[in-house]
Design an enzyme around this catalytic site. Sequence first.
Site, PDB file in Angstrom:
ATOM      1  N   HIS A  12       3.422   1.460  -0.726  1.00  0.00           N
ATOM      2  CA  HIS A  12       4.922   2.357  -1.534  1.00  0.00           C
ATOM      3  C   HIS A  12       5.860   1.286  -0.710  1.00  0.00           C
ATOM      4  O   HIS A  12       6.047   1.383   0.144  1.00  0.00           O
ATOM      5  CB  HIS A  12       4.856   3.707  -0.625  1.00  0.00           C
ATOM      6  CG  HIS A  12       3.703   4.432  -1.730  1.00  0.00           C
ATOM      7  ND1 HIS A  12       2.884   3.952  -1.624  1.00  0.00           N
ATOM      8  CD2 HIS A  12       3.625   6.350  -1.752  1.00  0.00           C
ATOM      9  CE1 HIS A  12       1.741   5.163  -2.369  1.00  0.00           C
ATOM     10  NE2 HIS A  12       2.617   6.183  -2.752  1.00  0.00           N
ATOM     11  N   GLU A  32      10.195   3.699  -3.897  1.00  0.00           N
ATOM     12  CA  GLU A  32      10.393   6.034  -3.819  1.00  0.00           C
ATOM     13  C   GLU A  32      12.219   5.921  -3.479  1.00  0.00           C
ATOM     14  O   GLU A  32      12.576   5.808  -4.575  1.00  0.00           O
ATOM     15  CB  GLU A  32       9.592   6.294  -2.884  1.00  0.00           C
ATOM     16  CG  GLU A  32       9.404   7.457  -4.071  1.00  0.00           C
ATOM     17  CD  GLU A  32       9.041   8.201  -2.987  1.00  0.00           C
ATOM     18  OE1 GLU A  32       7.846   7.612  -2.246  1.00  0.00           O
ATOM     19  OE2 GLU A  32       8.317   9.356  -3.636  1.00  0.00           O
TER      20      GLU A  32
HETATM   21 ZN   LIG Z   1       2.252   7.854  -3.485  1.00  0.00          ZN
END
Ligand SMILES: [Zn+2]
Length: 337
Positions: free
Chosen positions: A199, A202
């Site tokens: 990740h 974000e």
């Molecule tokens: Zn996620």
Amino acid sequence: MTLMTPAQLAAAVPKAELHMHIEGSLEPELIFALAQRNGLSLPYASVEALRAAYAFIDLQSFLDIYYAGASVLLHEADFHDMAWAYFLRAAADNVVHTEIFFDPQAHTARGVPMDTVIQGLASACARAQAELGVSAALILCFLRHLSEEDAFNTLEAALPYREHFIGIGLDSSEVGHPPSKFSRVFARCRELGFHVVAHAGEEGPPAYIWEALNDLQTERIDHGVRSLEDPALVAELAQRRIPLTVCPLSNLKLCVVDDLKDHPMKRLLDAGLCATVNSDDPAYFGGYMNANFVQTVEALHLTREDVITLARNSFEASFVSDERRAALLALLDNAVA
Ligand SMILES: [Zn+2]
């Protein structure tokens, strides 16, 4: 499928899901049922009260409830039942392949053995293939708010089950926990032959995406929506065809965007990036694959070609064999012919 609107086509096409945390598919009803089965009490009076708590202001406010929900998972059957409930929903949305994240540290820290977690999930994956024709693989995620040492220990504990997972990811609280914190453990995972993803971008800045690419050498970026703030990064992602596993309803629920009409999906596609649609934590963010796909198509007025590109990207970005990829792409071609 020629007479369908783009939204109808989005629902109907075969597709892969590549960014879904299995613990994030726990519906309030199942949380209550598992709590009852395991003799646990919950800090919420009812299913409705729990659902009402799903009003998040950012990633952390979600994670607090996410970990509370996951605490009802104790036995192999609990993990199996959770994953099976997801597979039924995925199959109903014409998901034909899925790569599922799981967070072992959220369970081993509570005293649940690694064996219980992985065997429960793996048996559900095998059942999905046998009964639904959905191929499924597991990706073990390290919780980035914990230490790299903890990640190393988790990897060690999971290695006896390595035939059951294909890759390693990095999730949980992003800001303040850059990918470079995990450089050494990811180097070890690559050495062991695992696929690696993380990740990034974000809530965190484009610099975190650069770190995921350069320090961790990830093959995909999970989310990555903030890449658009850095033209050099967009050029790099496009040139190397690094997939972004984007989660529109998650971005909306966690206030990464204020309105789905402002979601960057169309800009990512227009920039030539290999973006895909995914549900992230579908029980918490308002919907599974098709809810994400259809609402994004409608909010951004995506075209039939955009829809086909997104479905095609999902297969291109997946970690299936070349043979399976060719079969999945042929399935898509037939569906839209
Ligand atoms: Zn996620």
